[in-house]
Design a protein around this motif. Structure first.
Motif, short mmCIF file in Angstrom:
data_model
loop_
_atom_site.label_atom_id
_atom_site.label_comp_id
_atom_site.label_asym_id
_atom_site.label_seq_id
_atom_site.Cartn_x
_atom_site.Cartn_y
_atom_site.Cartn_z
N ILE A 193 -23.19 -13.46 -0.52
CA ILE A 193 -24.07 -13.38 -1.69
C ILE A 193 -23.24 -13.58 -2.97
O ILE A 193 -23.64 -14.29 -3.89
N LYS A 194 -22.07 -13.00 -2.98
CA LYS A 194 -21.18 -13.15 -4.12
C LYS A 194 -20.75 -14.61 -4.28
O LYS A 194 -20.78 -15.16 -5.38
N THR A 195 -20.36 -15.20 -3.17
CA THR A 195 -19.97 -16.61 -3.20
C THR A 195 -21.12 -17.47 -3.73
O THR A 195 -20.92 -18.37 -4.55
N ALA A 196 -22.31 -17.17 -3.24
CA ALA A 196 -23.49 -17.94 -3.66
C ALA A 196 -23.71 -17.81 -5.15
O ALA A 196 -23.91 -18.81 -5.86
N LEU A 197 -23.64 -16.58 -5.64
CA LEU A 197 -23.88 -16.37 -7.07
C LEU A 197 -22.81 -17.07 -7.91
O LEU A 197 -23.13 -17.71 -8.92
N ASN A 198 -21.56 -16.96 -7.49
CA ASN A 198 -20.49 -17.64 -8.23
C ASN A 198 -20.73 -19.14 -8.29
O ASN A 198 -20.52 -19.78 -9.31
N ALA A 199 -21.19 -19.69 -7.19
CA ALA A 199 -21.49 -21.13 -7.17
C ALA A 199 -22.59 -21.44 -8.18
O ALA A 199 -22.48 -22.39 -8.97
N LEU A 200 -23.64 -20.62 -8.16
CA LEU A 200 -24.75 -20.86 -9.10
C LEU A 200 -24.24 -20.83 -10.54
O LEU A 200 -24.61 -21.66 -11.38
N LEU A 201 -23.34 -19.88 -10.81
CA LEU A 201 -22.86 -19.71 -12.18
C LEU A 201 -21.88 -20.80 -12.59
O LEU A 201 -21.53 -20.92 -13.76
N SER A 202 -21.44 -21.59 -11.63
CA SER A 202 -20.54 -22.69 -11.98
C SER A 202 -21.32 -23.98 -12.27
O SER A 202 -20.74 -25.00 -12.58
N SER A 203 -22.64 -23.91 -12.14
CA SER A 203 -23.43 -25.14 -12.30
C SER A 203 -23.74 -25.43 -13.77
O SER A 203 -23.75 -24.53 -14.60
N LYS A 204 -23.99 -26.71 -14.02
CA LYS A 204 -24.40 -27.10 -15.37
C LYS A 204 -25.89 -27.42 -15.41
O LYS A 204 -26.55 -27.31 -16.42
N LYS A 205 -26.38 -27.87 -14.25
CA LYS A 205 -27.80 -28.23 -14.19
C LYS A 205 -28.40 -27.57 -12.96
O LYS A 205 -28.52 -28.19 -11.90
N ASP A 340 -25.06 -22.15 -19.98
CA ASP A 340 -26.11 -22.49 -20.94
C ASP A 340 -26.85 -23.73 -20.43
O ASP A 340 -26.28 -24.81 -20.34
N TYR A 341 -28.10 -23.52 -20.07
CA TYR A 341 -28.87 -24.64 -19.50
C TYR A 341 -29.79 -25.29 -20.54
O TYR A 341 -30.71 -26.02 -20.19
#
Ligand SMILES: Cc1ncc(C[n+]2csc(CCOP(=O)(O)OP(=O)(O)O)c2C)c(N)n1
Ligand SMILES: [Mg+2]
Lengths: 568, 159
Positions: A193-205, A340-341
């Motif tokens: 879950i942590k890995t997943a969240l970190n991945a989400l937070l590294s996205s730009k779009k 920031d999206y």
């Protein structure tokens, strides 16, 4: 004290909190109906067709979140449940069906009204049982309800020979319902879950893509909090409608075949998809090889078989949507800076603005207008159930839902005939809600007999038939993809000279002792809707809408989701 | 690619039907499927050899695991395992040819179970490649009847 098998079945239903059963009796379930006769806690709805009973149990379950229950006799009664079981299973609806079977010693003998019910229903149930000993009933019922509502919810059928319903034994009130081969994982792996969240937070779009899993796990609030916290755009599948407020500006519409251009644009241009309780159905992805070409995929689902089935997930999380989202929200609480999206949302907003969902607002009575008026007049507060066809897609497009369990539709199987009984079941579950069945003229005729059930039990629903005198959705495909060669889609008179249509739905409503209405002009729509809302019994409304209206946008079957045909 | 999977399942009616139904409904390509008793009386063990890529194998495993009647799935993909098939073959064997056939049987450490005036019936246990090798050598004599039990498998070592 010893009880008969039939009484034990009812004791078990009471134990599970069941207050309503839908069904029809027959030779093999007379003992069960006999026991129902004296039961004060469980209300029987005698339907007019077993398919109706199954869909009512299903509508009841979807509206309430509880497990729906239907009952049928052996042979034809049981086979009539099959479509209802398949409909519920494909949409992960918790449902238990109890069927009577011929007496034990005749099982396998081609006896009168014998069908191999467990054999026939195996592919349309999560699990099924043939009870061979009255002492097994209590445990089997406990397991059935546990299986139906846990993990990825689904259907369970219990087939009980009539002699077993009559046999007696002590009732075991607290049987062990555990099943050694069945341990759905609920919470998800914390590291993952942590890995997943970190991945989400590294996205730009980022695109949040949520489906029916959010509704069935009761995670609408968690999803809404999560999305608002990140200020990311969100798209909802047909089954996920209401999982996030439809009027919120972060919501960009449904994706896929009849989705918004904005949602499909978002898939094709995002760098990250966060799939929550959604299974990348072919109606969503279109041509898989061209789907979301730039995106990494984080997928949360309680069913491991849904993960990486159609589209490979880069980071899978097996767990209940609510539980996983909760854990993510807690982790998110400790994070100062989220991506920031804004400019990504602006890109999508440009597409939304350029290609909004719309219809021609002229003098013609158009089906979308009718739904729009229902939405406005009910202030978006109704519970909408649909049949299957064009009207179903328009209902999704033009009625907006801010809450879960307010839009109920057969998404996976696409069962015409679901709407009317589904609406009756939903109304039974939510008596204080205004329930509207947005219906087609074709679909309505597939379970029209249930108007009698509505009448007899005083169930009020509004059956809003958008009557285009066609099997409209098929006609649309023939118009667009088969050179307008209409084959087997006209429901009205086959003579081109007249425009006659049967049945007269207004008279049908009246024949069932209900209110029937015919609405032919746009100007009459508001008054008619208000009259129907004010009426205390079921109302059958025959809206004579434009015959050859099409659902837009549409992505042709098998095409990539950016190959969109829209209103010209 | 062929993969071998074992599944411990409830030993009760309908379970085999549910599992074979799963394979047909999902169009999985099954090469061999066997069921038999285990050291636990109410548990049966299935050995399934399935053809497909890793993705298909993964789905097969997940779909099996999802069934409430399946207690445990063992995927032999990443471990050492022993697998055996058993076959009975009835070959044409005139008196003059018996010696040759017995020789072949000996090479494969097969048993001769039955001899008639013009046939011999051979029992052979082994890995699939071994069985296929024997079949290749026996075919020229004329195979009258053949039956294979299907693959059973178990992991090596203490596990
Ligand atoms: C039981 C069943 N049979 C056939 C279909 C195929 N089908 C999908 S939509 C449709 C037409 C539905 O017609 P109607 O209810 O009048 O709705 P409309 O599309 O005209 O709004 C058909 C035949 C189906 N979905 N379900
Ligand atoms: Mg129609």
């Amino acid at each position: 004290m010893k009880l008969r098998g039939a009484e034990i079945i009812l004791k078990c239903l009471e134990r599970e909190g069941v207050d309503t059963v839908f069904g029809i009796p027959g030779g093999s379930v007379i003992p069960l109906f006999d026991a129902l006769h004296d039961n004060k806690k469980i209300k029987l709805f005698l339907t007019r067709h077993e398919q109706g009973a199954a869909h009512m149990a299903d509508g009841y379950a979807r509206a309430s979140g509880k497990t729906g229950v239907c009952i049928a006799t052996s042979g034809p009664g049981a086979t009539n449940l099959v479509t209802g079981l398949a409909t519920a299973l494909l949409d992960s609806v918790p449902m238990v069906a109890v069927t009577g079977q011929v007496v034990s010693h005749l099982v396998g003998n081609d006896a009168f009204q014998e069908a191999d019910t467990t054999g026939i229903t195996r592919p349309v149930t999560k699990q099924n049982y043939l009870v061979t000993d009255v002492r097994d009933i209590s445990k089997t019922m406990a397991q059935a309800f546990y299986l139906a509502r846990s993990g990825r919810p689904g259907t369970v059928l219990i087939d009980v020979p009539s002699d077993i319903q009559k046999a007696e034994c002590e009732y075991d009130p607290k049987p062990d319902s555990s099943i050694r081969g069945y341990k759905p994982s609920k919470d998800g792996n914390p590291r993952q879950i942590k890995t997943a969240l970190n991945a989400l937070l590294s996205s730009k779009k980022l695109l949040v893509y949520a489906g029916g899993g959010v509704i069935s796990s009761g995670a609408a609030k968690e999803l809404t909090d999560f999305v608002r916290k990140l200020n990311a755009p969100v798209t909802l599948t047909l089954m996920g409608i209401g999982g996030f407020p439809g009027t919120d500006e972060l919501f960009i519409g449904m994706p896929g075949m009849h989705g918004t251009q904005a949602a499909n644009y978002a898939f094709q241009n995002c760098d990250m998809v966060f799939a929550v309780g959604a299974r990348f159905d072919d109606r969503v992805t279109g041509k898989v090889s061209a789907f979301a070409p730039h995106a990494k995929i984080v997928q949360v689902d309680i069913d491991p078989t849904s993960i990486s089935k159609n589209v490979t997930a880069d980071i899978p999380v097996v767990g209940d949507c609510k539980s996983v989202l909760r854990q993510m929200l807690i982790l998110l609480g400790g994070i100062q800076k989220t991506p920031d999206y804004t400019s990504w949302r602006k890109d999508i907003a440009v597409v939304s603005k350029k290609h909004p969902l719309c219809y021609k607002d002229d003098a013609v009575l158009r089906p979308q207008y009718v739904i729009d008026r229902f939405y406005q007049i009910t202030k978006g507060k109704a519970l909408v159930v649909t049949e299957v066809g064009q009207h179903q897609m328009w209902a999704e497009q033009f009625y907006k839902f801010d809450n879960p369990r307010r839009f109920i539709t057969s998404g996976g199987l696409g069962t015409m005939g679901y709407g009317l009984p589904g609406a009756i079941g939903a109304k039974r579950a939510c008596p204080d809600m205004e329930v509207i069945d947005i219906a087609g003229d074709g679909s309505t005729q597939m379970n029209i007999q249930e108007l009698a059930t509505a009448k007899v039990y005083g169930i009020k629903v509004i059956v809003a038939i958008l009557n285009n005198s066609y099997l409209g959705m098929v006609r649309q495909w023939q118009e667009l993809f088969y050179k307008k060669r209409y084959s087997g889609v006209l429901l009205g008179s086959q003579s081109s000279k007249d425009q006659k249509y049967w049945p007269d739905f207004k008279l049908v409503g009246e024949a069932y002792g209900l209110k029937g209405m015919r609405i032919e002009h746009k100007k009459d729509v508001d008054a008619a809707i208000k009259e129907a809302l004010a009426f205390k019994e079921t109302v059958v409304m025959d809206f004579q809408v434009a015959k050859e209206e099409n659902v837009f946008p549409i992505v042709p079957g098998g095409a990539s989701i950016d190959q969109i045909i829209d209103m010209s | 690619m062929k993969h071998t999977i074992a599944a411990m399942v409830e030993n009760k009616p309908g379970v085999l039907a549910r599992i074979s139904g799963l394979f047909s409904a999902r169009a999985f390509n099954i090469m061999s499927l066997t069921v038999g008793e285990t050291e636990v009386s109410d548990v049966s063990r299935m050995t399934i050899v399935v053809k497909g890529d890793d993705k298909i194998l993964e789905q097969v495993g997940k779909q099996l695991n999802k069934l409430p009647d399946v207690i445990k799935v063992i995927d032999f993909k990443n471990e050492e395992f022993i697998d055996r098939d058993l076959m009975l073959v009835k070959v044409n064997a005139s008196k003059a040819l018996r010696g040759e056939i017995i020789e072949i049987a000996n090479i494969f450490r097969a048993n001769i179970l039955d001899v008639s005036a013009d046939t011999m019936t051979i029992e052979l246990t082994g890995r699939e490649t071994k069985l296929e090798g024997a079949i290749r050598l026996l075919r020229p004599y004329g195979i009258k009847e053949m039956v294979r039990a299907g693959v059973v498998a178990m992991s090596r070592g203490r596990k």
